[in-house]
Design a protein around this motif. Structure first.
Motif, PDB file in Angstrom:
ATOM      1  N   THR B 279     -76.166 -67.754 -14.946  1.00 58.45           N
ATOM      2  CA  THR B 279     -75.480 -67.807 -16.238  1.00 58.45           C
ATOM      3  C   THR B 279     -74.172 -68.576 -16.198  1.00 58.45           C
ATOM      4  O   THR B 279     -73.654 -68.937 -17.240  1.00 58.45           O
ATOM      5  CB  THR B 279     -75.176 -66.395 -16.749  1.00 58.45           C
ATOM      6  OG1 THR B 279     -74.461 -65.708 -15.742  1.00 58.45           O
ATOM      7  CG2 THR B 279     -76.433 -65.660 -17.079  1.00 58.45           C
ATOM      8  N   THR B 280     -73.610 -68.795 -15.021  1.00 52.79           N
ATOM      9  CA  THR B 280     -72.336 -69.508 -14.987  1.00 52.79           C
ATOM     10  C   THR B 280     -72.606 -71.009 -14.893  1.00 52.79           C
ATOM     11  O   THR B 280     -73.634 -71.411 -14.334  1.00 52.79           O
ATOM     12  CB  THR B 280     -71.504 -69.080 -13.779  1.00 52.79           C
ATOM     13  OG1 THR B 280     -72.204 -69.470 -12.600  1.00 52.79           O
ATOM     14  CG2 THR B 280     -71.302 -67.590 -13.756  1.00 52.79           C
ATOM     15  N   VAL B 319     -80.339 -65.061  -8.389  1.00 52.97           N
ATOM     16  CA  VAL B 319     -79.398 -65.272  -9.499  1.00 52.97           C
ATOM     17  C   VAL B 319     -78.195 -64.330  -9.500  1.00 52.97           C
ATOM     18  O   VAL B 319     -77.060 -64.778  -9.624  1.00 52.97           O
ATOM     19  CB  VAL B 319     -80.156 -65.224 -10.848  1.00 52.97           C
ATOM     20  CG1 VAL B 319     -79.230 -64.901 -11.994  1.00 52.97           C
ATOM     21  CG2 VAL B 319     -80.837 -66.551 -11.095  1.00 52.97           C
ATOM     22  N   ASP B 323     -74.513 -65.791  -9.423  1.00 55.61           N
ATOM     23  CA  ASP B 323     -73.590 -65.486 -10.526  1.00 55.61           C
ATOM     24  C   ASP B 323     -72.301 -64.874 -10.008  1.00 55.61           C
ATOM     25  O   ASP B 323     -71.212 -65.197 -10.447  1.00 55.61           O
ATOM     26  CB  ASP B 323     -74.243 -64.506 -11.516  1.00 55.61           C
ATOM     27  CG  ASP B 323     -75.199 -65.203 -12.443  1.00 55.61           C
ATOM     28  OD1 ASP B 323     -75.298 -66.439 -12.340  1.00 55.61           O
ATOM     29  OD2 ASP B 323     -75.853 -64.531 -13.255  1.00 55.61           O
ATOM     30  N   ARG B 327     -68.398 -67.066 -10.404  1.00 60.94           N
ATOM     31  CA  ARG B 327     -67.606 -66.662 -11.567  1.00 60.94           C
ATOM     32  C   ARG B 327     -66.448 -67.622 -11.746  1.00 60.94           C
ATOM     33  O   ARG B 327     -65.691 -67.859 -10.811  1.00 60.94           O
ATOM     34  CB  ARG B 327     -67.042 -65.268 -11.316  1.00 60.94           C
ATOM     35  CG  ARG B 327     -67.547 -64.234 -12.261  1.00 60.94           C
ATOM     36  CD  ARG B 327     -67.002 -62.892 -11.874  1.00 60.94           C
ATOM     37  NE  ARG B 327     -65.600 -62.778 -12.251  1.00 60.94           N
ATOM     38  CZ  ARG B 327     -64.866 -61.693 -12.019  1.00 60.94           C
ATOM     39  NH1 ARG B 327     -65.392 -60.686 -11.397  1.00 60.94           N
ATOM     40  NH2 ARG B 327     -63.624 -61.646 -12.401  1.00 60.94           N
TER      41      ARG B 327
END
Lengths: 733, 338
Positions: B279-280, B319, B323, B327
């Motif tokens: 997601t980053t 993942v 992630d 960050r």
């Protein structure tokens, strides 16, 4: 080199940049074409005491009082606060709660003024030669003129420009970005009144003495840029045109964009040597200082499809929104959503009676086509678009998950506090999740939690202090009671033995008592050293004598000033108390006697072993009879130690059974009870803590009551235990 | 005055995003060139695969939503189940029997997606889970590709699909299979016509080019980000370039890798599944690069000719780890965290 190329590629005059950002449709052309128009003349003004960020102002007028335009009607109180002024002349008709605009909508204290229609100014005090004024005077002036940030946050300008001891400002930034869609108030102001803005900037420069001044403006305002450039041509000030991108006008973002500096989390820009002021604030400062006019009006953009004459209006603060909208040609039937502020960070108004305040930079009256109902919220698909656009480099999606699951501490760890609530994340969210709403909710919960924590800590401290005080008082009371008791007994003894009660006599008595005590002490020591059978009695007598001596010593000074006959008769002590007192003393004596005997025995035993070893190694040596003597002595000592032990045990048993008789419980039961109460208390406290977020108020209240009850019980059983232990003389000293 | 109350809603008040359903629709449209190419090369088989897989996926989604007591219309209309079905259908060999697709598509939706909590909650790419379940359970059926450029007739495709008795068996090899078979043998490698298309393997190069075109459109419309496709292609091409320079007989070149098998479909349509990806921003690049490298490693040294499904699933697994370590540093924390 690369940075230079990059800067040019971005068509930016700044070599720095901030991450993320979005490009929402601007909708500015609608309102920026026409010049600033005069707002409606209001019949009634509603002036909230808190039009700014910080502490509300304190009213200095009363109902029925006549006020003139520009008259200060409420004083700033506290460091972060500013004043309120009458925007027109008239009569104060009410000071009380009235609906006000804001994200936390509701009623707040307002001063309501009925206009007399004359719009008559009070006396003004212009300062054309402000350069002679000291910075502190200027700051005071801003505070009294009610200046607050006009960009939308409403932070009191005096608080921003008041520098601490030794604090220096290296960069003054004038925020002319106006990055939110729809809003053109600053744009028009710059086009039409750039000269006055320039003077406002001069004043700020004089006040802060920065080494450089930067004006940040987005490239979608070419006329404003030209006007400012012309006004600034002679001045020491750099105009930086930056690409249009939301939220470049956010204070932290603009600072980063123009200087490359990041303001550390939890600090203010001024702590990093940067002060940022909105361009409209600079204008207001000019008016306040040069013309002496306090902040009583502002430029507000009125736009949206539901008004016929969109544009910018110079509105008196306190004018009801309804009146301003009517003035701009509102079609009430088309209006479905009314915003104060821009579409990204503004808030909806449900009541049009609220007034225009210092932060009201824009009103958007939108119809159903323009700002339709928000689509239903769907599941997050973790697309990460929110992270890409976040100007604070947060992970909005993580924050969302944590906020949704009420994991507020996790959200805090993910820097929720650094969210500026710009709404870029929610703007790009394909699942239409109102992310900012979740963040506000989590922030509020964190604030509430912190407050509660502080309150709980304070309550605990208070409780502990009280507990300590009660114990101390109890101890003092006990001491006084004992002293009285002894005094009583002494007096009885003295009247029978020596009827003279003079101070000198007492001193003699004291001397005698001390001598007697010392002699007894010596006798006891000798007896113990020799292992005599009456050592215990001797020791106890010594300690009795010591107490007597102590008592006499305590009374001696009193006796110097007052005849001891005045000493009131002490209440008779209960027999049990006296008995347990005596027993306590005896126990103490026995304990120490046993300890000493045991030690002697151990030493003798060790000596014997050494001697035996020595004998085994040197059998020729003729110390045999010595060893035999030692053996005998060890046996003797051991017998005595055992004897003391037995006596001690008997006394303890006696004390225990005595206690059981009195309390109906033995020590063990009391201990178990106390422990049980303690455990119940702890378990209950844990349940309360765990349920604090989830349980409803009634349950919580009930739990709290139960907890208090348990606390009392635990306290009681602890007390009972302590008393029992003390009564038995088992207390450690 | 009885007026309709004004809307009370939290900021922001405008939305700039397409919406999940629109995103999924765009993805579906952009697979069409690839699907058309497959049909041109193999006959109606791929089309039957896609249609049937999509139908099964929708039915499975509806069934599971019903069992879980969720609103049907809202969740079915987001289009995510349809995309899963279509992507699985695109990955299956032409001539796959109906029951095979039923198992794969059903498993993908019911187990890999809904049992984890539905859209947004699944840690693994559902289509690839379905694919791998089939590949492991029915290896023969799953690796039996027809000769590209010699499409089956509609009736042949249908009888294969319906698994009718007497439907002709067929065998063909993909360029990746062929290379694996003759690896290290220069004269035999040179004799294989399937390895010598215009860009890469004959026939398959067109499939990949078609998916590339669709993917580039998605990229241009900003439906997908650049990080994942670029990362996958780079991660695959970089080791291929190096290895090919060292030993061209044992290791195929970068163009061959990029335009063979499921590379383009994977890079633009499968690895970009946002739910199971990192997601980053930085994490996505790392995630994609590692998928590319893993594809190359499995193709070059592993037991399977193509590797995209395995690579994607393995990286799905990584993942949370990626992630955590990628960050971004939030504004105002730079000095503190350094």
């Amino acid at each position: 080199m690369i940075r230079h190329l990059w800067t040019r590629a971005r068509r930016s005059e700044s070599e720095y940049d901030f991450p993320g950002g979005v490009h929402p449709p601007a909708h500015k052309a609608r309102s920026n074409a026409a010049p600033i128009r005069v707002g409606p003349p209001p019949d009634r003004l509603v002036l909230p005491l808190n039009m700014h960020l910080g502490a509300p102002a304190r009213p200095r007028v009363t109902v029925g009082e006549r006020v003139l335009k520009g008259q200060r009607i409420a004083d700033a109180q506290g460091t972060v606060s500013t004043s309120v002024h009458a925007s027109t002349s008239g009569t104060v008709v009410a000071i009380g709660p009235h609906p006000v605009p804001g994200t936390a909508a509701g009623d707040a204290l307002c001063i309501v003024i009925d206009s007399d229609g004359e719009d008559r100014w009070g006396p003004l005090e212009p300062w054309p030669d402000y350069r002679r004024a000291a910075p502190t005077e200027l700051v005071q002036r801003l505070r009294q003129a009610g200046i607050a940030g006009l960009g939308g946050a409403g932070f009191p300008s005096a608080a921003k420009t008041r520098l601490g001891e030794g604090q220096r400002v290296h960069t003054l930034i004038i925020n002319a970005a106006e990055c939110e869609p729809y809003i053109t108030a600053d744009d028009r102001l710059m086009r039409e009144r750039a000269g006055q803005i320039a003077i406002g900037i001069d004043i700020l420069q004089h006040l802060l003495n920065p080494s450089r001044t930067l004006i940040g403006i987005e490239d979608d305002k070419p006329e404003a840029i030209d006007a400012l450039r012309a006004a600034m041509s002679e001045r020491d000030c750099e105009l930086r045109v930056v690409p249009t991108r939301y939220p470049s006008g956010g204070e932290k973002q603009l600072i980063q964009l123009l200087t490359g500096l990041e303001i550390a989390s939890g600090t203010l820009p001024s702590q990093a040597g940067v002060v940022c002021q909105n361009v409209a604030t600079a204008y207001a400062i000019k008016r306040a200082v040069i013309d002496g006019e306090p902040l009583i009006s502002r430029i507000t953009t009125v736009t949206g499809d539901a008004v016929a004459r969109p544009g910018n209006y110079e509105v008196l603060l306190g004018t009801p929104v309804e009146q301003l909208l009517q003035h701009a040609g509102l079609d009430r039937h088309r209006l479905v959503r009314l915003l104060m502020g821009g579409p990204m960070m503004g808030f909806t108004l449900s009541d049009t009676s609220v007034p225009v305040v210092k932060i009201s930079n824009c009103l958007i009256a939108a119809d159903a086509r323009e700002l339709p109902e928000p689509p239903p919220e769907q599941a997050c698909i973790r697309c990460g678009d929110c992270a890409t656009v976040c100007p604070a480099s947060l992970l909005p999606q993580q924050l969302y998950w944590h906020a949704r699951c009420d994991q507020f501490e996790r959200a805090r760890q993910n820097d929720l506090i650094d969210c500026i609530e710009c709404g870029a994340c929610a703007y790009v969210c394909p699942s239409h999740i109102p992310l900012v709403h979740y963040y506000r909710y989590a922030k509020q919960a964190l604030r509430a939690h912190d407050d509660e924590q502080i309150k709980a800590d304070r309550a605990r401290l208070r409780f502990e202090a009280r507990q300590a005080r009660l114990e101390r008082e109890q101890a003092e009371k006990e001491q006084r009671r004992r002293a009285r008791l002894e005094a009583n007994r002494d007096r009885a003894a003295a009247t029978s033995a020596a009827p003279d009660h003079h101070g000198g006599n007492q001193k003699k008595q004291l001397g005698r008592a001390i001598t007697a005590y010392k002699a007894a002490q010596r006798a006891a020591a000798t007896a113990e050293a020799q292992g005599a059978a009456n050592a215990v009695e001797l020791r106890q007598r010594a300690s009795d004598l010591k107490q007597q001596a102590d008592r006499l010593q305590g009374r001696a000074p009193q006796a110097d000033t007052a005849p001891s006959g005045v000493v009131a008769a002490a209440p008779k002590a209960t027999p049990t108390a006296t008995a347990s007192d005596q027993r306590e003393r005896r126990l103490k004596a026995l304990k120490s006697a046993y300890g000493r005997a045991h030690k002697q025995y151990k030493q003798a035993h060790a000596a014997l072993q050494r001697a035996q070893r020595a004998q085994a190694e040197h059998p020729q040596s003729n110390d045999h009879n010595d060893v035999a003597g030692m053996e005998q002595r060890v046996a003797q000592l051991k017998a005595r130690a055992d004897q003391e032990r037995a006596a001690l045990d008997t006394l303890m048993e006696q004390a225990k059974s005595d206690l059981q008789q009195r309390a109906g419980k033995d020590l063990k039961t009391l201990k178990v009870e106390a422990a049980r109460a303690e455990v119940a208390l702890r378990r209950h406290a844990e349940r309360l803590r765990a349920g604090r977020d989830s349980a409803d108020t009634d349950t919580l209240r009930r739990w709290d009551a139960e907890l208090k009850q348990l606390e009392r019980e635990a306290h009681r059983s602890r007390e009972a235990l302590t008393q029992a232990v003390r009564a038995q003389g088992l207390v450690e000293d | 005055m009885a007026r309709k109350p004004l809307i009370n809603a939290p900021a922001p008040h405008t939305a700039g995003a397409l919406g999940t359903a629109a995103v999924m629709r765009q993805v579906l449209y952009t697979t069409l060139p690839g699907l058309a190419t497959l049909v041109w090369l193999f006959g109606a088989g791929p089309l039957l695969n896609v249609l049937w897989a999509a139908l099964v996926a929708l039915a499975a989604e509806a069934l599971m939503l019903r069992l879980r007591g969720r609103p049907l219309a809202l969740h079915l209309s987001d289009g995510s189940a349809l995309v899963t079905g279509v992507l699985l259908g695109l990955s299956l060999p032409p001539g796959s029997p109906w029951w095979l697709i039923l198992i794969g598509s059903g498993f993908a939706i019911m187990v890999a997606k809904q049992l984890y909590g539905g859209l947004g909650m699944n840690p693994f790419n559902p289509a690839m889970v379905g694919y791998v379940v089939l590949l492991v359970s029915f290896p023969l059926a799953m690796t039996r590709w027809a000769e590209p450029g010699q499409p089956f007739s509609l009736s042949h495709s249908l009888s294969l699909f319906l698994d009718l008795p007497g439907a002709d068996g067929f065998s063909g090899a993909t360029p990746l299979d062929t290379f694996r078979t003759w690896v290290g043998n220069a004269p035999l490698l040179a004799e294989q016509p399937i390895l010598h298309g215009h860009v890469a393997g004959a026939g398959w190069e067109w499939v990949n080019l078609a998916f590339l075109a669709g993917g580039l459109y998605l990229l241009a419309r900003r439906v997908i980000g650049w990080r994942i496709p670029v990362g996958v292609l780079l991660g695959l091409a970089a080791p291929a370039v190096v290895a090919n320079l060292v030993d061209p007989l044992r290791f195929a070149g970068p163009l061959f890798h990029l335009f063979s098998g499921a590379t383009m479909l994977g890079a633009f349509f499968i690895a970009t599944d946002p739910v199971s990806a990192s997601t980053t921003p930085r994490g996505r690049l790392i995630y994609a690069l590692l998928i590319g490298v893993l594809v190359w490693v499995i193709r070059s040294f592993g037991g399977y000719p193509d590797a995209l499904a395995f690579a994607v699933l393995l990286l799905n697994l990584a993942v949370p780890f990626i992630d955590y370590y990628t960050r971004p540093t939030a504004y105002g924390h730079r000095s503190k965290r350094q």
